[in-house]
Design a protein around this motif. Structure first.
Motif, PDB file in Angstrom:
ATOM      1  N   ASP A  12       1.712   8.956   2.535  1.00 46.60           N
ATOM      2  CA  ASP A  12       2.902   8.715   1.747  1.00 46.60           C
ATOM      3  C   ASP A  12       2.459   7.911   0.514  1.00 46.60           C
ATOM      4  O   ASP A  12       1.644   6.994   0.635  1.00 46.60           O
ATOM      5  CB  ASP A  12       3.906   7.907   2.592  1.00 46.60           C
ATOM      6  N   PRO A  13       2.953   8.221  -0.666  1.00 45.51           N
ATOM      7  CA  PRO A  13       2.529   7.495  -1.863  1.00 45.51           C
ATOM      8  C   PRO A  13       2.731   5.975  -1.776  1.00 45.51           C
ATOM      9  O   PRO A  13       1.903   5.214  -2.267  1.00 45.51           O
ATOM     10  CB  PRO A  13       3.398   8.097  -2.978  1.00 45.51           C
ATOM     11  N   ALA A  14       3.785   5.537  -1.132  1.00 51.42           N
ATOM     12  CA  ALA A  14       4.021   4.094  -0.992  1.00 51.42           C
ATOM     13  C   ALA A  14       2.957   3.451  -0.104  1.00 51.42           C
ATOM     14  O   ALA A  14       2.494   2.340  -0.381  1.00 51.42           O
ATOM     15  CB  ALA A  14       5.416   3.836  -0.425  1.00 51.42           C
ATOM     16  N   VAL A  15       2.531   4.160   0.945  1.00 52.86           N
ATOM     17  CA  VAL A  15       1.476   3.643   1.823  1.00 52.86           C
ATOM     18  C   VAL A  15       0.161   3.580   1.043  1.00 52.86           C
ATOM     19  O   VAL A  15      -0.575   2.589   1.108  1.00 52.86           O
ATOM     20  CB  VAL A  15       1.330   4.520   3.089  1.00 52.86           C
ATOM     21  N   HIS A  16      -0.128   4.641   0.291  1.00 51.38           N
ATOM     22  CA  HIS A  16      -1.360   4.654  -0.511  1.00 51.38           C
ATOM     23  C   HIS A  16      -1.362   3.513  -1.522  1.00 51.38           C
ATOM     24  O   HIS A  16      -2.371   2.818  -1.680  1.00 51.38           O
ATOM     25  CB  HIS A  16      -1.529   5.993  -1.229  1.00 51.38           C
ATOM     26  N   ASN A  17      -0.244   3.298  -2.200  1.00 57.15           N
ATOM     27  CA  ASN A  17      -0.168   2.210  -3.181  1.00 57.15           C
ATOM     28  C   ASN A  17      -0.377   0.850  -2.527  1.00 57.15           C
ATOM     29  O   ASN A  17      -1.070  -0.006  -3.085  1.00 57.15           O
ATOM     30  CB  ASN A  17       1.174   2.251  -3.916  1.00 57.15           C
ATOM     31  N   LYS A  21      -3.559  -1.605  -3.344  1.00 57.70           N
ATOM     32  CA  LYS A  21      -3.382  -2.999  -3.777  1.00 57.70           C
ATOM     33  C   LYS A  21      -4.117  -3.949  -2.850  1.00 57.70           C
ATOM     34  O   LYS A  21      -4.793  -4.874  -3.293  1.00 57.70           O
ATOM     35  CB  LYS A  21      -1.898  -3.349  -3.828  1.00 57.70           C
ATOM     36  N   TRP A  22      -4.003  -3.727  -1.542  1.00 58.01           N
ATOM     37  CA  TRP A  22      -4.687  -4.565  -0.563  1.00 58.01           C
ATOM     38  C   TRP A  22      -6.200  -4.474  -0.766  1.00 58.01           C
ATOM     39  O   TRP A  22      -6.906  -5.486  -0.761  1.00 58.01           O
ATOM     40  CB  TRP A  22      -4.295  -4.110   0.833  1.00 58.01           C
ATOM     41  N   ALA A  23      -6.700  -3.265  -0.977  1.00 61.23           N
ATOM     42  CA  ALA A  23      -8.136  -3.068  -1.204  1.00 61.23           C
ATOM     43  C   ALA A  23      -8.586  -3.824  -2.451  1.00 61.23           C
ATOM     44  O   ALA A  23      -9.618  -4.501  -2.441  1.00 61.23           O
ATOM     45  CB  ALA A  23      -8.442  -1.582  -1.333  1.00 61.23           C
ATOM     46  N   ALA A  24      -7.821  -3.728  -3.525  1.00 61.35           N
ATOM     47  CA  ALA A  24      -8.176  -4.426  -4.759  1.00 61.35           C
ATOM     48  C   ALA A  24      -8.180  -5.938  -4.553  1.00 61.35           C
ATOM     49  O   ALA A  24      -9.059  -6.641  -5.071  1.00 61.35           O
ATOM     50  CB  ALA A  24      -7.199  -4.050  -5.873  1.00 61.35           C
ATOM     51  N   ASP A  25      -7.225  -6.444  -3.784  1.00 61.64           N
ATOM     52  CA  ASP A  25      -7.175  -7.883  -3.488  1.00 61.64           C
ATOM     53  C   ASP A  25      -8.429  -8.352  -2.753  1.00 61.64           C
ATOM     54  O   ASP A  25      -8.848  -9.501  -2.898  1.00 61.64           O
ATOM     55  CB  ASP A  25      -5.946  -8.223  -2.655  1.00 61.64           C
ATOM     56  N   SER A  29     -12.961  -0.638  -2.276  1.00 62.16           N
ATOM     57  CA  SER A  29     -12.331   0.612  -2.669  1.00 62.16           C
ATOM     58  C   SER A  29     -11.257   0.938  -1.635  1.00 62.16           C
ATOM     59  O   SER A  29     -11.265   0.401  -0.521  1.00 62.16           O
ATOM     60  CB  SER A  29     -13.358   1.739  -2.726  1.00 62.16           C
ATOM     61  N   THR A  30     -10.351   1.821  -1.998  1.00 62.00           N
ATOM     62  CA  THR A  30      -9.323   2.228  -1.047  1.00 62.00           C
ATOM     63  C   THR A  30      -9.970   2.875   0.176  1.00 62.00           C
ATOM     64  O   THR A  30      -9.576   2.622   1.318  1.00 62.00           O
ATOM     65  CB  THR A  30      -8.322   3.199  -1.705  1.00 62.00           C
ATOM     66  N   ASN A  31     -10.997   3.700  -0.048  1.00 63.79           N
ATOM     67  CA  ASN A  31     -11.687   4.353   1.053  1.00 63.79           C
ATOM     68  C   ASN A  31     -12.333   3.322   1.991  1.00 63.79           C
ATOM     69  O   ASN A  31     -12.227   3.420   3.217  1.00 63.79           O
ATOM     70  CB  ASN A  31     -12.755   5.307   0.505  1.00 63.79           C
ATOM     71  N   ALA A  32     -12.998   2.328   1.421  1.00 55.87           N
ATOM     72  CA  ALA A  32     -13.630   1.285   2.240  1.00 55.87           C
ATOM     73  C   ALA A  32     -12.581   0.480   3.009  1.00 55.87           C
ATOM     74  O   ALA A  32     -12.808   0.088   4.156  1.00 55.87           O
ATOM     75  CB  ALA A  32     -14.472   0.360   1.367  1.00 55.87           C
ATOM     76  N   GLN A  33     -11.419   0.256   2.395  1.00 59.16           N
ATOM     77  CA  GLN A  33     -10.349  -0.479   3.075  1.00 59.16           C
ATOM     78  C   GLN A  33      -9.838   0.311   4.266  1.00 59.16           C
ATOM     79  O   GLN A  33      -9.595  -0.244   5.344  1.00 59.16           O
ATOM     80  CB  GLN A  33      -9.202  -0.781   2.099  1.00 59.16           C
ATOM     81  N   ILE A  34      -9.673   1.626   4.099  1.00 54.74           N
ATOM     82  CA  ILE A  34      -9.210   2.468   5.202  1.00 54.74           C
ATOM     83  C   ILE A  34     -10.223   2.435   6.341  1.00 54.74           C
ATOM     84  O   ILE A  34      -9.860   2.274   7.512  1.00 54.74           O
ATOM     85  CB  ILE A  34      -8.944   3.912   4.716  1.00 54.74           C
ATOM     86  N   GLU A  35     -11.515   2.545   6.013  1.00 58.10           N
ATOM     87  CA  GLU A  35     -12.533   2.504   7.069  1.00 58.10           C
ATOM     88  C   GLU A  35     -12.535   1.147   7.764  1.00 58.10           C
ATOM     89  O   GLU A  35     -12.643   1.063   8.993  1.00 58.10           O
ATOM     90  CB  GLU A  35     -13.922   2.814   6.511  1.00 58.10           C
TER      91      GLU A  35
END
Length: 82
Positions: A12-17, A21-25, A29-35
């Motif tokens: 969902d775009p809201a989940v991705h956003n 943001k959490w990854a940037a904080d 990267s977003t990918n590294a945050q998901i892993e």
């Protein structure tokens, strides 16, 4: 180290956003945050394989590493430049 797997993940775009943001904080990267989150969830569920390697290190090597460029930069007093 074995080759890393690629997957297509629909979010969902809201989940991705929120993830981006959490990854940037956390300077990931977003990918590294998901892993990171998947590994954390697997650990909490007791399902993380014991023979699993750690997360790949990314970014610059720590200061004082045996890298010629890091040594040259430190000696010239230009550490932390570009």
């Amino acid at each position: 180290m074995s080759e890393r797997k690629s997957i297509l993940l629909r979010l969902d775009p809201a989940v991705h956003n929120a993830l981006a943001k959490w990854a940037a904080d956390e300077l990931r990267s977003t990918n590294a945050q998901i892993e990171y989150l998947l590994r954390q969830g697997l650990t909490q569920a007791g399902r993380l394989p014991r023979d699993l390697g750690g997360l790949p290190r990314r970014g610059r090597p720590p200061k004082g590493a045996d890298s010629p460029s890091a040594t040259d930069t430190d000696q010239e007093g230009q550490a932390g430049g570009a």
